[in-house]
Motif scaffolding. Structure first.
Motif, PDB file in Angstrom:
ATOM      1  N   ARG A 233     -87.583   0.505 -13.280  1.00  0.00           N
ATOM      2  CA  ARG A 233     -87.665   0.534 -14.737  1.00  0.00           C
ATOM      3  C   ARG A 233     -89.076   0.208 -15.197  1.00  0.00           C
ATOM      4  NH1 ARG A 233     -86.781  -3.441 -18.003  1.00  0.00           N
ATOM      5  NH2 ARG A 233     -85.859  -4.719 -16.374  1.00  0.00           N
ATOM      6  N   HIS A 234     -89.679  -0.846 -14.595  1.00  0.00           N
ATOM      7  CA  HIS A 234     -91.044  -1.236 -14.972  1.00  0.00           C
ATOM      8  C   HIS A 234     -92.016  -0.108 -14.701  1.00  0.00           C
ATOM      9  CE1 HIS A 234     -90.861  -5.498 -16.098  1.00  0.00           C
ATOM     10  NE2 HIS A 234     -89.874  -5.593 -15.271  1.00  0.00           N
ATOM     11  N   GLU A 237     -91.789   2.540 -17.283  1.00  0.00           N
ATOM     12  CA  GLU A 237     -92.403   2.027 -18.502  1.00  0.00           C
ATOM     13  C   GLU A 237     -93.925   2.149 -18.436  1.00  0.00           C
ATOM     14  OE1 GLU A 237     -91.103  -1.786 -21.303  1.00  0.00           O
ATOM     15  OE2 GLU A 237     -91.432  -2.037 -19.158  1.00  0.00           O
ATOM     16  N   ILE A 254     -97.019  -4.841 -21.415  1.00  0.00           N
ATOM     17  CA  ILE A 254     -96.250  -4.220 -20.334  1.00  0.00           C
ATOM     18  C   ILE A 254     -96.720  -4.727 -18.972  1.00  0.00           C
ATOM     19  CG2 ILE A 254     -95.710  -2.027 -19.232  1.00  0.00           C
ATOM     20  CD1 ILE A 254     -95.881  -0.729 -21.956  1.00  0.00           C
TER      21      ILE A 254
END
Lengths: 456, 124
Positions: A233-234, A237, A254
């Protein structure tokens, strides 16, 4: 009041019915909350039923249950309901249609063991009968309760019952919520376990039998699998953030989040090191290709720096100096830790080899103490990895750091894909050239489909 | 590496029987550019010694298990570090750097070498 009626089948139904109640009620209750609003509640009924259920499981004799439970259940739930009513209902159980509640009781007692639906219907039926005010109910059932008590006492009793019913409703809601969240958590845990187990079986060639893994190790494997999903997921992103050309401030948020994500795995590894350091060191939680080059339960920081130097262009002069300095200091630290571990190894060999029959236990105790130092080395190695990542974050600009973390993630993703391919490669490898072309294509396909990373 | 294993003579020349252990620790620490409190059987101490030797530093090492008053020093160090293992502990230029994790963090972040140069333990 509603709760009064509800209590009847509790004491009058046959004992075997109670087995079904804990399963049946949630169905009934959820629909009730929708249909009938907050006036109806199962709370106290369920409490008493559960109590009965427990007692039933413990003791098979019906008769004593019947006599012991009945007074406690009814008195608990219906403090104002006269005992005589119970006896009257009991007598009407045979199927008389004299009262609405009586018929409902019969319906309940006869249909309860069959299905939750019928029970729900029966209880629904009961509820409809509760609309009339108490004095009328009493008249319908033929109980001269109203005649025996003053109106004030009745009103007070009713108020108390309302209060108790309200509390039960709230308790019931909380209980149901708890059940729901537990159910979700259970399915999640099952998924994690399945994933971890399949990963282990797939990559380790059946290496992890479910019985041979410690609880600390199993817990870490599950947490690691979840961490890999978070990593994915990171990564997405970061990728979208870089492509969208966000401002530095937004990008910083982020990247900081990604740093926290890495800090989290080191924290988890610290916990796992305490419970099962061998699980970390032997690397069964990683893929075969990662495991082959494992250093003290994780990646070797200097290897990572070496890989990154080529990928991080363009860098300023100062940054290049910083990165090379980082490479040198991580190499020195790794060397020092490796030598310390080697001394531990030698010391352990000496202790075990020199234990005689006489003082075997003593030597074993000493050896155990030495083994305990392993945890310290794995902790220091993880500390080294964490510090290396933080130093990278300090040396690079925010945009460079974002790209750097993306590169790291993709690198380990490819390493894991390589492991998968290796495990599933055709055993008859007669033609080398054709196969190598094939695997390259497979690698690209696998990389795009499953982007798992991390060798931490 | 210089080992102060014959600590009896050293202690007699210093304030004999005097001072609490912590004072003695600090006094010993300021006696050399790099001071390591260690135990001969401790593998992590071996690692930290190898680290400094690998950088070309010549630290002064006190092996507490070979010191008659080593236990006091060990307790004082443990207090200084706020619990946990007392060894290894590193002092540079008389100032406390810390246990292994602090030393490594300092080295990775690039602070260790300037500290060593400042204390005169490293040239170049």
């Amino acid at each position: 009041m509603a709760s009064h009626r509800l209590g009847e089948p509790l004491s009058d139904s046959g004992v075997p019915h109670h087995h079904h109640i804990p399963y049946a009620l949630p169905y009934a209750n959820s629909s009730f909350i929708n249909q009938e609003g907050p006036n109806f509640d199962f709370g106290e009924l369920e409490e008493a039923i559960v109590l009965q259920g427990v007692k039933i499981n413990n003791d098979d004799k019906k008769q004593p249950l019947y006599t012991t439970i009945r007074p406690s259940a009814t008195l608990e739930m219906f403090p104002s309901w006269p005992m005589r009513f119970q006896q009257q209902v009991g007598s009407s159980k045979s199927g008389e249609e004299s009262t609405d509640s009586g018929s409902a009781v019969n319906t309940l007692s006869t249909t309860a063991p069959d299905s939750p639906v019928s029970r729900k219907a029966a209880v629904e039926q009961k509820h409809h009968h509760l609309q009339p005010p108490p004095p009328q109910m009493d008249t319908a059932t033929g109980i001269p309760a109203a005649a025996k008590q003053t109106p004030e006492k009745t009103l007070r009793r009713l108020a108390q019952n309302r209060e108790a019913a309200r509390k039960s409703r709230l308790r019931k809601k909380a209980y149901v919520q708890q059940l729901e969240s537990s159910r979700i958590r259970l399915t999640q845990l099952e998924q994690d376990l399945h994933r971890a187990r399949s990963q282990g079986l797939f990559l380790g060639g059946g290496g992890i039998a479910s019985g041979s893994i410690s609880s600390g190790g199993a817990i870490f494997d599950m947490e690691y699998a979840r961490w890999l999903d978070d990593d994915h997921r990171h990564m997405s992103e970061l990728r979208t953030a870089l492509q969208a050309h966000l401002s530095d401030g937004d990008l910083r948020v982020i990247v900081d989040g990604y740093m926290g994500h890495y800090d989290e795995i080191f924290r988890l590894k610290g916990v796992a090191a305490k419970s099962d350091v061998f699980h970390l060191i032997t690397g069964t939680w990683t893929t075969p290709a990662e495991r082959c080059f494992l250093w003290m339960g994780g990646f070797r920081p200097s290897d990572l720096i070496k890989m990154l130097i080529t990928q991080l262009d363009p860098l300023t002069e100062q940054q290049i100096m910083g990165i090379y300095g980082l490479q040198q200091s991580s190499q020195q630290a790794e060397e020092a830790l490796s030598q310390g571990l080697e001394q531990l190894h030698q010391s352990l060999i000496d202790t075990i080899a020199n234990s005689s029959i006489n003082d075997n236990m003593h030597h074993m105790a000493v050896a155990l103490g030495k083994l305990a130092n392993l945890e310290g080395f794995v902790r220091q190695a993880d500390n080294l990895r964490q510090q290396t990542l933080h130093q990278l974050h300090r040396i690079l600009t925010i945009r460079q750091a974002a790209r750097c973390f993306l590169v790291i993630g993709e690198y380990y993703g490819r390493l894991r894909a390589l492991s998968s391919l290796w495990v599933s490669r055709p055993r008859e490898s007669l033609i080398a050239d054709d196969n190598s072309c094939q695997t390259t294509t497979d690698l690209q396909m696998v990389q795009s489909s499953q982007n798992q990373f991390s060798n931490f | 590496m210089q080992y102060q294993s014959n600590s009896r003579s050293y202690y007699s020349s210093a304030a004999q029987g005097g001072g609490d252990p912590l004072e003695r620790v600090l006094r010993l620490a300021s006696g050399s550019a790099v001071v390591i409190f260690s135990m001969s059987t401790c593998c992590m101490c071996h690692a930290v010694k190898r680290l400094f030797c690998g950088m070309g530093v010549n630290p002064t090492v006190y092996e507490l298990d070979q010191d008659p008053r080593g236990q006091e020093i060990e307790r004082a160090l443990s207090q200084l570090l706020g619990g946990g293992s007392a060894v290894p502990v590193v002092f540079i230029g008389g100032k406390l750097v810390g246990a292994m994790d602090r030393v490594m963090a300092s080295h990775i972040s690039g602070n260790l070498v300037p500290l060593l140069k400042e204390a005169g333990a490293l040239w170049l």
